[in-house]
Design a protein around this motif. Structure first.
Motif, PDB file in Angstrom:
ATOM      1  N   GLU A   1      -2.223  20.187 -50.863  1.00 37.70           N
ATOM      2  CA  GLU A   1      -1.932  18.939 -50.168  1.00 37.70           C
ATOM      3  C   GLU A   1      -3.175  18.297 -49.582  1.00 37.70           C
ATOM      4  OE1 GLU A   1       1.291  18.273 -47.363  1.00 37.70           O
ATOM      5  OE2 GLU A   1       2.230  20.075 -48.158  1.00 37.70           O
ATOM      6  N   VAL A   2      -4.123  19.126 -49.135  1.00 40.74           N
ATOM      7  CA  VAL A   2      -5.291  18.575 -48.443  1.00 40.74           C
ATOM      8  C   VAL A   2      -6.533  18.497 -49.340  1.00 40.74           C
ATOM      9  CG1 VAL A   2      -4.455  19.335 -46.191  1.00 40.74           C
ATOM     10  CG2 VAL A   2      -5.922  20.873 -47.521  1.00 40.74           C
ATOM     11  N   MET A   3      -6.454  19.011 -50.560  1.00 42.37           N
ATOM     12  CA  MET A   3      -7.584  18.932 -51.487  1.00 42.37           C
ATOM     13  C   MET A   3      -7.621  17.549 -52.136  1.00 42.37           C
ATOM     14  SD  MET A   3      -7.212  22.708 -53.250  1.00 42.37           S
ATOM     15  CE  MET A   3      -8.418  22.368 -54.537  1.00 42.37           C
ATOM     16  N   HIS A   4      -8.730  16.837 -51.979  1.00 46.48           N
ATOM     17  CA  HIS A   4      -8.896  15.494 -52.567  1.00 46.48           C
ATOM     18  C   HIS A   4      -7.707  14.600 -52.197  1.00 46.48           C
ATOM     19  CE1 HIS A   4     -12.244  17.148 -54.843  1.00 46.48           C
ATOM     20  NE2 HIS A   4     -11.449  18.145 -55.205  1.00 46.48           N
ATOM     21  N   GLN A   5      -7.322  14.653 -50.933  1.00 43.66           N
ATOM     22  CA  GLN A   5      -6.107  13.989 -50.474  1.00 43.66           C
ATOM     23  C   GLN A   5      -6.129  12.482 -50.695  1.00 43.66           C
ATOM     24  OE1 GLN A   5      -5.269  13.826 -46.129  1.00 43.66           O
ATOM     25  NE2 GLN A   5      -3.403  14.934 -46.652  1.00 43.66           N
ATOM     26  N   GLU A   6      -7.212  11.826 -50.309  1.00 43.56           N
ATOM     27  CA  GLU A   6      -7.266  10.369 -50.423  1.00 43.56           C
ATOM     28  C   GLU A   6      -7.232   9.923 -51.879  1.00 43.56           C
ATOM     29  OE1 GLU A   6      -6.882   8.269 -47.937  1.00 43.56           O
ATOM     30  OE2 GLU A   6      -6.592  10.099 -46.768  1.00 43.56           O
ATOM     31  N   GLU A   7      -7.931  10.658 -52.740  1.00 40.13           N
ATOM     32  CA  GLU A   7      -7.928  10.322 -54.163  1.00 40.13           C
ATOM     33  C   GLU A   7      -6.520  10.461 -54.744  1.00 40.13           C
ATOM     34  OE1 GLU A   7     -10.031  12.324 -52.675  1.00 40.13           O
ATOM     35  OE2 GLU A   7     -12.109  11.904 -53.302  1.00 40.13           O
ATOM     36  N   LYS A   8      -5.821  11.536 -54.357  1.00 46.01           N
ATOM     37  CA  LYS A   8      -4.470  11.756 -54.869  1.00 46.01           C
ATOM     38  C   LYS A   8      -3.514  10.662 -54.398  1.00 46.01           C
ATOM     39  CE  LYS A   8      -4.887  16.775 -55.303  1.00 46.01           C
ATOM     40  NZ  LYS A   8      -4.453  18.090 -54.783  1.00 46.01           N
ATOM     41  N   LYS A   9      -3.692  10.205 -53.179  1.00 44.45           N
ATOM     42  CA  LYS A   9      -2.827   9.137 -52.668  1.00 44.45           C
ATOM     43  C   LYS A   9      -3.059   7.841 -53.444  1.00 44.45           C
ATOM     44  CE  LYS A   9      -2.145  10.830 -47.947  1.00 44.45           C
ATOM     45  NZ  LYS A   9      -2.396  10.594 -46.512  1.00 44.45           N
ATOM     46  N   ARG A  10      -4.310   7.548 -53.775  1.00 47.06           N
ATOM     47  CA  ARG A  10      -4.592   6.340 -54.559  1.00 47.06           C
ATOM     48  C   ARG A  10      -4.003   6.459 -55.966  1.00 47.06           C
ATOM     49  NH1 ARG A  10      -9.668   6.760 -52.007  1.00 47.06           N
ATOM     50  NH2 ARG A  10     -10.697   7.495 -53.914  1.00 47.06           N
ATOM     51  N   ILE A  11      -4.128   7.646 -56.553  1.00 45.13           N
ATOM     52  CA  ILE A  11      -3.551   7.878 -57.885  1.00 45.13           C
ATOM     53  C   ILE A  11      -2.032   7.736 -57.828  1.00 45.13           C
ATOM     54  CG2 ILE A  11      -3.144   9.664 -59.633  1.00 45.13           C
ATOM     55  CD1 ILE A  11      -6.018  10.686 -58.931  1.00 45.13           C
ATOM     56  N   ALA A  12      -1.424   8.276 -56.781  1.00 45.97           N
ATOM     57  CA  ALA A  12       0.026   8.155 -56.618  1.00 45.97           C
ATOM     58  C   ALA A  12       0.442   6.690 -56.517  1.00 45.97           C
ATOM     59  CB  ALA A  12       0.483   8.921 -55.375  1.00 45.97           C
ATOM     60  N   GLY A  13      -0.322   5.902 -55.767  1.00 46.31           N
ATOM     61  CA  GLY A  13      -0.010   4.485 -55.640  1.00 46.31           C
ATOM     62  C   GLY A  13      -0.085   3.753 -56.970  1.00 46.31           C
ATOM     63  N   ALA A  14      -1.111   4.077 -57.756  1.00 47.93           N
ATOM     64  CA  ALA A  14      -1.254   3.454 -59.080  1.00 47.93           C
ATOM     65  C   ALA A  14      -0.109   3.862 -60.001  1.00 47.93           C
ATOM     66  CB  ALA A  14      -2.594   3.841 -59.697  1.00 47.93           C
ATOM     67  N   ALA A  15       0.353   5.098 -59.878  1.00 46.57           N
ATOM     68  CA  ALA A  15       1.446   5.585 -60.715  1.00 46.57           C
ATOM     69  C   ALA A  15       2.769   4.913 -60.331  1.00 46.57           C
ATOM     70  CB  ALA A  15       1.571   7.097 -60.590  1.00 46.57           C
ATOM     71  N   VAL A  16       3.043   4.805 -59.037  1.00 52.05           N
ATOM     72  CA  VAL A  16       4.285   4.185 -58.575  1.00 52.05           C
ATOM     73  C   VAL A  16       4.366   2.723 -59.021  1.00 52.05           C
ATOM     74  CG1 VAL A  16       5.505   3.396 -56.495  1.00 52.05           C
ATOM     75  CG2 VAL A  16       4.692   5.757 -56.655  1.00 52.05           C
ATOM     76  N   ALA A  17       3.217   2.061 -59.100  1.00 49.83           N
ATOM     77  CA  ALA A  17       3.198   0.663 -59.535  1.00 49.83           C
ATOM     78  C   ALA A  17       3.684   0.498 -60.977  1.00 49.83           C
ATOM     79  CB  ALA A  17       1.787   0.096 -59.389  1.00 49.83           C
ATOM     80  N   LEU A  18       3.714   1.586 -61.741  1.00 46.87           N
ATOM     81  CA  LEU A  18       4.142   1.537 -63.145  1.00 46.87           C
ATOM     82  C   LEU A  18       5.642   1.787 -63.318  1.00 46.87           C
ATOM     83  CD1 LEU A  18       1.203   3.683 -64.569  1.00 46.87           C
ATOM     84  CD2 LEU A  18       1.405   1.190 -64.641  1.00 46.87           C
ATOM     85  N   ILE A  19       6.334   2.096 -62.220  1.00 47.64           N
ATOM     86  CA  ILE A  19       7.753   2.430 -62.282  1.00 47.64           C
ATOM     87  C   ILE A  19       8.593   1.175 -62.042  1.00 47.64           C
ATOM     88  CG2 ILE A  19       9.582   3.790 -61.205  1.00 47.64           C
ATOM     89  CD1 ILE A  19       7.423   5.879 -60.527  1.00 47.64           C
ATOM     90  N   GLU A  20       9.620   1.017 -62.879  1.00 50.64           N
ATOM     91  CA  GLU A  20      10.483  -0.156 -62.794  1.00 50.64           C
ATOM     92  C   GLU A  20      11.919   0.266 -62.481  1.00 50.64           C
ATOM     93  OE1 GLU A  20       9.985  -1.790 -66.660  1.00 50.64           O
ATOM     94  OE2 GLU A  20       8.091  -2.792 -66.169  1.00 50.64           O
ATOM     95  N   PRO A  21      12.724  -0.653 -61.904  1.00 51.93           N
ATOM     96  CA  PRO A  21      14.126  -0.313 -61.620  1.00 51.93           C
ATOM     97  C   PRO A  21      14.845   0.199 -62.877  1.00 51.93           C
ATOM     98  CG  PRO A  21      13.545  -2.381 -60.570  1.00 51.93           C
ATOM     99  CD  PRO A  21      12.377  -2.005 -61.430  1.00 51.93           C
ATOM    100  N   TYR A  22      15.664   1.207 -62.668  1.00 49.01           N
ATOM    101  CA  TYR A  22      16.487   1.850 -63.693  1.00 49.01           C
ATOM    102  C   TYR A  22      15.683   2.738 -64.648  1.00 49.01           C
ATOM    103  CZ  TYR A  22      19.894  -1.425 -61.883  1.00 49.01           C
ATOM    104  OH  TYR A  22      20.724  -2.127 -61.036  1.00 49.01           O
ATOM    105  N   ASP A  23      14.420   2.964 -64.349  1.00 52.45           N
ATOM    106  CA  ASP A  23      13.664   3.952 -65.118  1.00 52.45           C
ATOM    107  C   ASP A  23      14.251   5.342 -64.897  1.00 52.45           C
ATOM    108  OD1 ASP A  23      11.805   2.439 -66.455  1.00 52.45           O
ATOM    109  OD2 ASP A  23      10.179   2.746 -65.013  1.00 52.45           O
ATOM    110  N   ARG A  24      14.125   6.163 -65.911  1.00 47.97           N
ATOM    111  CA  ARG A  24      14.394   7.597 -65.791  1.00 47.97           C
ATOM    112  C   ARG A  24      13.036   8.272 -65.836  1.00 47.97           C
ATOM    113  NH1 ARG A  24      17.915   8.062 -71.011  1.00 47.97           N
ATOM    114  NH2 ARG A  24      16.149   6.773 -71.603  1.00 47.97           N
ATOM    115  N   ILE A  25      12.658   8.934 -64.758  1.00 48.66           N
ATOM    116  CA  ILE A  25      11.323   9.506 -64.682  1.00 48.66           C
ATOM    117  C   ILE A  25      11.388  11.000 -64.370  1.00 48.66           C
ATOM    118  CG2 ILE A  25      10.415   7.286 -63.882  1.00 48.66           C
ATOM    119  CD1 ILE A  25       9.997   8.593 -61.126  1.00 48.66           C
TER     120      ILE A  25
END
Length: 255
Positions: free
Chosen positions: A72-96
């Motif tokens: 959780e604490v390793m490269h935390q800020e980088e992982k949060k930015r990656i998570a944000g970029a990934a969430v931006a690719l998700i659309e309503p009614y997606d199955r993920i």
């Protein structure tokens, strides 16, 4: 610094971080990259490290999973930015599908409450999504891996065979330009591979420290991957090599 002292310093850094690049070791030790490569070759011959593309990996990586609270604490800020970029690719009614990585948990924490179906083997991801009423969560079940708070093993793998998803978001220990995606733990690797096989599109979540690393267990080849999402610390050479694999590279920039 004596050669023996440099060996000790290199070994300490590799074991502390799990993996490290030649360029960083060169700077920290005050010697050329060629010297570091020779040092790593010698340490690998002694069985103390494992060489990777552009660096070295701790041999301890092949023996045990990193506990979740450490990840959780390793490269935390980088992982949060990656998570944000990934969430931006998700659309309503997606199955993920979300794996049991800390980056997937960051994704779950910022996912908007929109109609989605989320398949996961992660207890933390499932709990994070439990308060979001519009999101249907499907958990795999299986044998509990206490260090990662996730389900693994034959039951988890069989349950995944019952579902197909539009998008799978999978993290890993190593992203090697030639050898593909790898993981330190075999049971986790098998679940991640199954998630990848059941998805129409596969997104690899990997901060720059994982690029060029080859961990213990193979997860997937490049022919199975569609997108790699990483952070802005990725080297230009690594970015070029990944783009040559006929996949999309998304770099989550610092805000």
């Amino acid at each position: 610094m004596l050669v023996a002292e440099r060996y000790d310093k290199i070994l300490g850094l590799v074991n502390e971080r799990g993996s490290i690049r030649v360029s960083e070791l060169s700077e920290l030790c005050g010697v050329t990259e060629e010297t570091i490569r020779r040092d790593l070759d010698r340490l690998e011959q002694q069985g103390k490290v494992r060489r990777s593309h552009g660096g070295a990996v701790s041999v301890k990586e092949a023996q045990a999973e990193t506990p979740y609270f450490e990840r959780e604490v390793m490269h935390q800020e980088e992982k949060k930015r990656i998570a944000g970029a990934a969430v931006a690719l998700i659309e309503p009614y997606d199955r993920i599908a979300l794996d049991a990585s800390s980056t997937a948990w960051y994704m779950a924490s910022i996912l908007p409450d929109i109609p989605l179906t989320v398949l996961t083997n992660s207890i933390k991801v499932a709990l994070e999504l439990s308060s979001k009423e519009k999101i249907e969560v499907i958990s795999t079940g299986g044998s509990l891996a206490s260090k990662s708070l996730s389900y693994v093993g034959p039951m988890a793998e069989r349950s995944l065979e019952a579902y197909y998803v539009d998008k799978a978001f999978v993290s890993c220990k190593g992203v090697h330009p030639e050898r593909g995606i790898s993981e330190s733990n075999e049971l986790q690797a098998m679940v991640k591979h199954k998630l990848i096989k059941q998805a129409a599109s596969v997104y690899i979540l990997a901060d720059a420290s994982k690029i060029g690393v080859q961990a213990f267990t193979h997860v997937a080849g490049w022919e199975e991957i569609d997108v790699v999402i990483t952070d802005s610390h990725i080297g230009a050479g690594d970015a070029r090599l990944l783009r040559e694999k006929e996949l999309k590279l998304i770099v989550a920039e610092e805000v």
